[in-house]
Design an enzyme around this catalytic site. Structure first.
Site, short mmCIF file in Angstrom:
data_model
loop_
_atom_site.label_atom_id
_atom_site.label_comp_id
_atom_site.label_asym_id
_atom_site.label_seq_id
_atom_site.Cartn_x
_atom_site.Cartn_y
_atom_site.Cartn_z
CB VAL A 290 -0.93 0.00 1.22
CG1 VAL A 290 -1.80 1.26 1.24
CG2 VAL A 290 -1.81 -1.25 1.22
CB CYS B 156 6.45 9.72 -2.70
SG CYS B 156 7.93 10.69 -2.28
CB CYS C 99 11.67 10.02 1.11
SG CYS C 99 11.25 9.96 -0.64
CD GLU D 154 3.93 14.05 -3.21
OE1 GLU D 154 5.11 13.89 -2.84
OE2 GLU D 154 3.47 13.55 -4.24
N GLY D 155 3.36 13.67 0.89
CA GLY D 155 3.79 14.31 2.13
C GLY D 155 2.97 13.90 3.34
CG ASP E 130 0.35 9.96 8.54
OD1 ASP E 130 -0.47 10.12 7.63
OD2 ASP E 130 1.06 8.95 8.65
NE ARG F 122 0.62 8.47 5.35
CZ ARG F 122 1.72 7.72 5.48
NH1 ARG F 122 2.25 7.15 4.41
NH2 ARG F 122 2.25 7.53 6.67
CB SER G 255 4.05 -1.68 5.58
OG SER G 255 4.01 -0.42 6.20
#
Length: 215
Positions: free
Chosen positions: A66, A70, A81, A109-110, A143, A145, A166
């Site tokens: 997932v 970026c 990164c 993004e970010g 964060d 997301r 992950s």
């Protein structure tokens, strides 16, 4: 004939949440012959992408990445990164396994703040702030997301369970809360370089990522 076939395929649009399937096509890559699937979140208008290699429907422990969008890392090859290298490594691991899924989450993004804000955060990081402090200095979430679209895509492909690629425990917890069975989490760690060593240390010590190579 082709139009009739397309029409019949389009009737398979998913109804889970606000995400809708739009189209699929063959995508040959350096790391295997993928099937490219496009979705649209009807609530936000955000387009989402899934790359699927081999047969995954009805399968258990499907190797899954997932991946948060970026632009700087995935497209420009930024060394600030580890994102671009993680994406390539995911493709390699899925190719070696023979099947798997990469969900490319647009709008992440970010860590969800967008490219313009991310560039501002980069500028603050150049003055000495870490990635967490830079977001906060801009009055932005650390964060923000969400993984609802990821869960909807996995449900669309009818996978029984996944093996998640992950280092971020929040990602597996979020998917579990959304009804996805995460059978295992496999680290996807990339060796640091001088440009991202501090960034990775911040992800480990302030964001709780599992990074064994980071001191």
């Amino acid at each position: 004939m082709r139009l009739n076939k397309l029409a019949s395929v389009q009737t398979a649009a998913i109804e889970s949440g606000s995400l809708r399937w739009k189209a699929s096509a063959h995508l040959p890559t350096e790391y295997g012959q993928y099937r490219l699937h496009a979705f649209v979140d009807m609530h936000s208008g955000q387009e989402q992408i899934a790359l699927v290699l081999g047969e995954v429907s009805g399968q258990a422990r499907v190797l899954t990445r997932v991946h948060s969008e970026c632009l700087t890392g995935d497209v420009f090859g930024s060394q600030r990164c580890d994102c671009g290298e993680q994406f390539k490594r995911s493709q390699q691991l899925i190719q070696a396994r023979g099947n798997g899924i990469i969900l490319y989450l647009r709008g992440h993004e970010g860590r969800g703040i967008g490219i313009s804000n991310k560039v501002q955060a980069y500028d603050l990081q150049d003055t000495g702030l870490d990635t967490v402090a830079a977001n906060l200095a801009l009055g932005l979430p650390v964060d923000q997301r969400a993984y609802d679209d990821a869960a909807s895509m996995l449900q669309h492909f009818e996978v029984k369970s996944i093996e998640l690629l992950s280092n971020n425990p929040d990602k597996s917890r979020a998917l579990t809360r959304l009804g996805i069975m995460v059978e295992a989490v496999t680290p996807l760690e990339i060796a640091s370089n001088p440009a991202n060593a501090d960034y990775l240390a911040t992800k480990k010590h302030r964001l709780g990522h599992h990074l064994s190579l980071v001191p």
